[in-house]
Every structure is written in C-alpha cells, then in structure tokens.
Scaffold this motif. Structure first.
Motif, mmCIF file in Angstrom:
data_model
loop_
_atom_site.group_PDB
_atom_site.id
_atom_site.type_symbol
_atom_site.label_atom_id
_atom_site.label_comp_id
_atom_site.label_asym_id
_atom_site.label_seq_id
_atom_site.Cartn_x
_atom_site.Cartn_y
_atom_site.Cartn_z
ATOM 1 N N ASN A 99 -18.575 13.970 18.535
ATOM 2 C CA ASN A 99 -18.885 15.400 18.529
ATOM 3 C C ASN A 99 -20.328 15.646 18.952
ATOM 4 O O ASN A 99 -20.600 16.521 19.779
ATOM 5 C CB ASN A 99 -18.636 15.989 17.144
ATOM 6 C CG ASN A 99 -18.937 17.471 17.088
ATOM 7 O OD1 ASN A 99 -18.594 18.225 17.987
ATOM 8 N ND2 ASN A 99 -19.603 17.882 16.038
ATOM 9 N N TRP A 103 -20.411 17.681 22.492
ATOM 10 C CA TRP A 103 -20.498 19.129 22.323
ATOM 11 C C TRP A 103 -21.775 19.658 22.957
ATOM 12 O O TRP A 103 -22.864 19.150 22.731
ATOM 13 C CB TRP A 103 -20.464 19.488 20.843
ATOM 14 C CG TRP A 103 -20.299 20.951 20.591
ATOM 15 C CD1 TRP A 103 -19.126 21.601 20.371
ATOM 16 C CD2 TRP A 103 -21.324 21.955 20.533
ATOM 17 N NE1 TRP A 103 -19.360 22.939 20.181
ATOM 18 C CE2 TRP A 103 -20.706 23.185 20.280
ATOM 19 C CE3 TRP A 103 -22.697 21.934 20.681
ATOM 20 C CZ2 TRP A 103 -21.408 24.374 20.147
ATOM 21 C CZ3 TRP A 103 -23.403 23.127 20.566
ATOM 22 C CH2 TRP A 103 -22.758 24.312 20.299
ATOM 23 N N TRP A 114 -19.312 26.083 27.861
ATOM 24 C CA TRP A 114 -19.139 25.382 26.595
ATOM 25 C C TRP A 114 -18.308 24.136 26.840
ATOM 26 O O TRP A 114 -17.275 24.192 27.518
ATOM 27 C CB TRP A 114 -18.461 26.303 25.592
ATOM 28 C CG TRP A 114 -17.934 25.599 24.391
ATOM 29 C CD1 TRP A 114 -18.666 25.041 23.380
ATOM 30 C CD2 TRP A 114 -16.571 25.379 24.053
ATOM 31 N NE1 TRP A 114 -17.834 24.493 22.448
ATOM 32 C CE2 TRP A 114 -16.543 24.691 22.843
ATOM 33 C CE3 TRP A 114 -15.370 25.701 24.670
ATOM 34 C CZ2 TRP A 114 -15.355 24.307 22.224
ATOM 35 C CZ3 TRP A 114 -14.191 25.326 24.063
ATOM 36 C CH2 TRP A 114 -14.185 24.641 22.845
ATOM 37 N N ARG A 115 -18.769 22.991 26.312
ATOM 38 C CA ARG A 115 -18.006 21.741 26.394
ATOM 39 C C ARG A 115 -17.690 21.307 24.970
ATOM 40 O O ARG A 115 -18.585 21.157 24.139
ATOM 41 C CB ARG A 115 -18.811 20.664 27.112
ATOM 42 C CG ARG A 115 -18.000 19.392 27.323
ATOM 43 C CD ARG A 115 -18.741 18.365 28.103
ATOM 44 N NE ARG A 115 -19.866 17.886 27.291
ATOM 45 C CZ ARG A 115 -20.882 17.212 27.770
ATOM 46 N NH1 ARG A 115 -20.964 16.951 29.046
ATOM 47 N NH2 ARG A 115 -21.855 16.815 26.986
ATOM 48 N N SER A 116 -16.403 21.089 24.709
ATOM 49 C CA SER A 116 -15.955 20.742 23.364
ATOM 50 C C SER A 116 -16.204 19.266 23.063
ATOM 51 O O SER A 116 -16.636 18.497 23.928
ATOM 52 C CB SER A 116 -14.462 21.049 23.206
ATOM 53 O OG SER A 116 -13.694 20.094 23.906
ATOM 54 N N THR A 117 -15.885 18.875 21.861
ATOM 55 C CA THR A 117 -16.012 17.486 21.423
ATOM 56 C C THR A 117 -15.234 16.548 22.319
ATOM 57 O O THR A 117 -15.660 15.426 22.574
ATOM 58 C CB THR A 117 -15.503 17.360 19.971
ATOM 59 O OG1 THR A 117 -16.294 18.223 19.154
ATOM 60 C CG2 THR A 117 -15.614 15.949 19.465
ATOM 61 N N LYS A 120 -13.402 19.220 26.887
ATOM 62 C CA LYS A 120 -12.804 20.419 27.476
ATOM 63 C C LYS A 120 -13.910 21.420 27.790
ATOM 64 O O LYS A 120 -14.732 21.741 26.934
ATOM 65 C CB LYS A 120 -11.813 21.029 26.480
ATOM 66 C CG LYS A 120 -11.148 22.278 26.945
ATOM 67 C CD LYS A 120 -10.216 22.802 25.852
ATOM 68 C CE LYS A 120 -9.689 24.162 26.214
ATOM 69 N NZ LYS A 120 -8.885 24.721 25.130
ATOM 70 N N LYS A 121 -13.957 21.891 29.049
ATOM 71 C CA LYS A 121 -14.998 22.834 29.472
ATOM 72 C C LYS A 121 -14.407 24.221 29.677
ATOM 73 O O LYS A 121 -13.332 24.363 30.235
ATOM 74 C CB LYS A 121 -15.603 22.378 30.800
ATOM 75 C CG LYS A 121 -16.869 21.641 30.682
ATOM 76 C CD LYS A 121 -17.473 21.436 32.053
ATOM 77 C CE LYS A 121 -18.825 20.804 31.930
ATOM 78 N NZ LYS A 121 -19.446 20.575 33.217
ATOM 79 N N ARG A 122 -15.161 25.227 29.214
ATOM 80 C CA ARG A 122 -14.789 26.614 29.475
ATOM 81 C C ARG A 122 -16.034 27.374 29.871
ATOM 82 O O ARG A 122 -17.090 27.198 29.279
ATOM 83 C CB ARG A 122 -14.158 27.261 28.245
ATOM 84 C CG ARG A 122 -12.754 26.727 28.024
ATOM 85 C CD ARG A 122 -11.951 27.470 27.034
ATOM 86 N NE ARG A 122 -11.781 28.877 27.327
ATOM 87 C CZ ARG A 122 -11.234 29.715 26.465
ATOM 88 N NH1 ARG A 122 -10.827 29.296 25.294
ATOM 89 N NH2 ARG A 122 -11.103 30.991 26.770
ATOM 90 N N ARG A 140 -19.550 31.475 14.459
ATOM 91 C CA ARG A 140 -18.301 31.385 15.216
ATOM 92 C C ARG A 140 -18.334 32.440 16.311
ATOM 93 O O ARG A 140 -18.685 33.586 16.058
ATOM 94 C CB ARG A 140 -17.102 31.635 14.309
ATOM 95 C CG ARG A 140 -16.939 30.612 13.219
ATOM 96 C CD ARG A 140 -15.807 31.014 12.310
ATOM 97 N NE ARG A 140 -15.551 29.971 11.332
ATOM 98 C CZ ARG A 140 -14.654 30.065 10.379
ATOM 99 N NH1 ARG A 140 -13.914 31.170 10.277
ATOM 100 N NH2 ARG A 140 -14.470 29.084 9.539
ATOM 101 N N PHE A 149 -15.562 28.823 19.927
ATOM 102 C CA PHE A 149 -16.322 27.686 19.434
ATOM 103 C C PHE A 149 -17.149 28.102 18.236
ATOM 104 O O PHE A 149 -17.299 29.277 17.931
ATOM 105 C CB PHE A 149 -17.215 27.089 20.525
ATOM 106 C CG PHE A 149 -18.263 28.024 21.058
ATOM 107 C CD1 PHE A 149 -19.494 28.144 20.439
ATOM 108 C CD2 PHE A 149 -18.019 28.780 22.190
ATOM 109 C CE1 PHE A 149 -20.457 28.999 20.927
ATOM 110 C CE2 PHE A 149 -18.978 29.632 22.693
ATOM 111 C CZ PHE A 149 -20.200 29.757 22.058
#
Length: 180
Positions: A99, A103, A114-117, A120-122, A140, A149
């Motif tokens: 993470n 992250w 935003w890149r998740s743990t 995944k990029k959004r 949040r 996120f």
C-alpha cells in the motif's frame, strides 16, 4: 540488572521515538515551506501526495523480520500457533508495504490522478468530486456519490485540502451524518 541490559531494553523505544520525531520534523518543514509560498502568493499547481518513505521502510523491515520469524518458528516449533501468529503479522506488513509503495495521488492543475494499492489508475477533475467526508483524521473523496479513495490520517494532505477549500467542494463529517 546492569546498565547495558537496561539500555538494550530501551533501544526499541528510542528507535520508535526517533522515527516519529523525524516524521514530525519533515512535516513541519513542509508546512513551513507551504506557508512561505502562501505568503508570497504562490499556489502550487502540481504536487504528489504519498506515504512517508520512512514508514514504508519501517513496514518493509517489519515484513522481513516477521517473515523470518514465521519460517524460524515453523522449523523449530511443533505447535502451529507461533508460526500462525507470525504469519498474520507478516501478511499485515506485506500488505502495508504494498500500500505504501503503490498508493499515490498526483494533482496537476485541475487534473487528479489516483493510483490504488494494486496499481489501478484513475484520472478525474476536481469538478468531478461530489463531496469529501472527514473521518478520524482521514479524508474520503467521493466522485458522483461513489467513494473513490481515502487519504489516511498519516499522510500530509494539507495542499489537497487547500485545493478542496479553494474550489468550495463540500466536506462533511462522517460521524455527524452517521448519527442523525
């Protein structure tokens, strides 16, 4: 009990205090730099929000220690309980390390990436954010009513919150909404 034995017992506590002091000093320096930029009227349009590197290193070292303890206790113990406990802590350290390494939140003008743990990029715009929700020091962020996120309480999010305030995006309190 000798002085050396007492010193050896105190070392882990001193190490934790040193790490926490270092993190606090980094955050103070960043806040001071931001404050100076604000006094000069400088609004940064590009910044990256990530976990502190020292915490990441702490979790990685913990992962190695708990992984080694899991293997060593599995070899030496006939009982299954110690290896199981160490493996749980190893898994927590591994997930925490992943993470903290992966992250990331990057703001470039109005665009947020935003890149998740799990990688995944959004990408979205500030205008896409419906509202934010504050809960125990973490934030949040909701896009079209769906939670996108969370920025944890241990991450310096001051610049992002200044952008949220400047754009007049509503910030709600989780506990006030939950207990109505």
């Amino acid at each position: 009990m000798g002085v050396i034995e007492i010193f050896i017992q105190v070392i882990p506590y001193l190490a934790v205090f040193a790490i926490l002091g270092y993190i606090a000093k980094l955050q103070q320096n960043r806040a001071k730099k931001r404050e100076e930029e604000q006094k000069k009227g400088i609004i940064r349009t590009h910044y990256i929000i990530k976990t502190e590197k020292i915490l990441t290193i702490f979790f990685i070292v913990g992962g190695f220690l708990f992984g080694g303890a899991t293997v060593a206790s599995a070899i030496q113990q006939d009982d299954l309980f110690p290896p199981l406990v160490f493996s749980i802590f190893f898994a927590i350290s591994l997930i925490g390390s992943l993470n903290m390494i992966m992250w990331k939140l990057e703001v470039n003008g109005d665009e947020i990436t935003w890149r998740s743990t799990f990688g995944k990029k959004r990408t979205f715009q500030f205008e896409d954010i419906t509202y934010c929700e504050r809960k125990k020091g973490s934030m949040r962020v909701y896009v079209n009513g769906e939670k996108l996120f969370t920025i944890d309480s241990n991450i310096d999010k001051k610049e992002f919150m200044e952008d949220i305030k400047r754009r007049r995006i509503p910030v709600k309190s989780y506990w006030v909404n939950k207990h109505k």
